[in-house]
Design a protein around this motif. Structure first.
Motif, PDB file in Angstrom:
ATOM      1  N   ALA A   1     -15.823 -11.330   4.804  1.00 36.41           N
ATOM      2  CA  ALA A   1     -15.858 -10.201   5.741  1.00 36.41           C
ATOM      3  C   ALA A   1     -14.693 -10.272   6.716  1.00 36.41           C
ATOM      4  O   ALA A   1     -14.035  -9.259   6.998  1.00 36.41           O
ATOM      5  CB  ALA A   1     -17.190 -10.186   6.494  1.00 36.41           C
ATOM      6  N   HIS A   2     -14.389 -11.469   7.243  1.00 34.14           N
ATOM      7  CA  HIS A   2     -13.230 -11.633   8.133  1.00 34.14           C
ATOM      8  C   HIS A   2     -11.924 -11.352   7.397  1.00 34.14           C
ATOM      9  O   HIS A   2     -11.019 -10.706   7.939  1.00 34.14           O
ATOM     10  CB  HIS A   2     -13.191 -13.050   8.718  1.00 34.14           C
ATOM     11  N   ALA A   3     -11.811 -11.838   6.180  1.00 30.51           N
ATOM     12  CA  ALA A   3     -10.592 -11.607   5.396  1.00 30.51           C
ATOM     13  C   ALA A   3     -10.404 -10.119   5.121  1.00 30.51           C
ATOM     14  O   ALA A   3      -9.287  -9.587   5.230  1.00 30.51           O
ATOM     15  CB  ALA A   3     -10.652 -12.385   4.086  1.00 30.51           C
ATOM     16  N   TYR A   4     -11.460  -9.424   4.783  1.00 30.96           N
ATOM     17  CA  TYR A   4     -11.383  -7.992   4.501  1.00 30.96           C
ATOM     18  C   TYR A   4     -10.949  -7.212   5.750  1.00 30.96           C
ATOM     19  O   TYR A   4     -10.076  -6.354   5.692  1.00 30.96           O
ATOM     20  CB  TYR A   4     -12.748  -7.490   4.011  1.00 30.96           C
ATOM     21  N   ARG A   5     -11.532  -7.542   6.915  1.00 27.10           N
ATOM     22  CA  ARG A   5     -11.157  -6.855   8.155  1.00 27.10           C
ATOM     23  C   ARG A   5      -9.720  -7.149   8.550  1.00 27.10           C
ATOM     24  O   ARG A   5      -9.023  -6.278   9.047  1.00 27.10           O
ATOM     25  CB  ARG A   5     -12.099  -7.268   9.275  1.00 27.10           C
TER      26      ARG A   5
ATOM     27  N   GLN B   1      -8.254  -4.163  10.898  1.00 25.87           N
ATOM     28  CA  GLN B   1      -9.286  -3.616  11.769  1.00 25.87           C
ATOM     29  C   GLN B   1      -9.527  -4.507  12.989  1.00 25.87           C
ATOM     30  O   GLN B   1      -9.791  -4.012  14.066  1.00 25.87           O
ATOM     31  CB  GLN B   1     -10.600  -3.460  11.007  1.00 25.87           C
ATOM     32  N   LYS B   2      -9.440  -5.791  12.784  1.00 21.26           N
ATOM     33  CA  LYS B   2      -9.717  -6.719  13.875  1.00 21.26           C
ATOM     34  C   LYS B   2      -8.740  -7.879  13.812  1.00 21.26           C
ATOM     35  O   LYS B   2      -8.541  -8.475  12.766  1.00 21.26           O
ATOM     36  CB  LYS B   2     -11.153  -7.246  13.754  1.00 21.26           C
ATOM     37  N   LYS B   3      -8.165  -8.183  14.956  1.00 17.95           N
ATOM     38  CA  LYS B   3      -7.247  -9.309  15.026  1.00 17.95           C
ATOM     39  C   LYS B   3      -8.059 -10.590  15.221  1.00 17.95           C
ATOM     40  O   LYS B   3      -8.857 -10.694  16.148  1.00 17.95           O
ATOM     41  CB  LYS B   3      -6.295  -9.099  16.196  1.00 17.95           C
TER      42      LYS B   3
END
Length: 176
Positions: free
Chosen positions: A30-34, A39-41
């Motif tokens: 999920a972090h990798a996708y964002r 979307q999110k730094k």
């Protein structure tokens, strides 16, 4: 009397740690996708980007000494900060002010004032106990040095880091 606590019976999947492994991989993906979609730094590039603008008001950094707007030392060598310091990181040697100074009979000053930043736990007790508002905690978090001696800040280094605090002159010691 001893209390016996029954352990829960684990399933085969729980014994193999598959559910925990799956939950961890799910968070990672999920972090990798964002981050791929921007979307999110997630990380901050430290030397180029710093937290200076994002520091919380309650952050406690390294202690320093300050002077007032007239260039006078605020520290009167009462040694309360030295006595209250839990790790004993502060060392003060007081001295009398010379006779020709107008403050010679009123106050003393520190001959040496050292803070060992390797021992300091940044608790802020020195700032709280100081009756003359001479010691403040900076908002700096990057304390570096090559040797241990570089991280023992003497009086000159502490005044250099602390700078000048305005509005600290009390009515009983204003310069005229």
């Amino acid at each position: 009397m001893a209390i016996v606590v029954q352990r829960p019976k684990l399933t085969f999947a729980e014994k193999c740690y598959f559910p925990a492994l799956w939950r961890g991989l799910k968070i990672t993906f999920a972090h990798a996708y964002r981050s791929l979609r921007r979307q999110k730094k997630v990380t901050m590039q430290y030397p180029e980007e710093k937290w200076d603008d994002h520091m919380p008001e309650y952050y406690r950094g390294a202690p320093t000494l300050v002077t007032d707007e007239h260039g006078r030392e605020r520290c009167v060598s009462c040694q309360l900060c030295e006595f209250i310091c839990p790790p004993r990181a502060i060392t003060i040697v007081p001295e009398e002010i010379p006779e020709e100074d107008r403050w010679s009979k009123v106050e003393k000053r520190p001959r040496t004032f050292e803070i060992d930043m390797l021992r300091c736990i940044y608790c802020g007790m020195c700032q709280e106990v100081c009756p003359e508002q001479a010691i403040y905690l900076r908002k700096d978090y990057a304390l570096t040095g090559v040797t241990r001696e570089e991280l023992v800040h003497d009086k000159e280094k502490l005044y250099e880091l602390g700078g000048v605090r305005e509005g600290l002159v009390n009515k009983w010691n204003e310069l005229k």
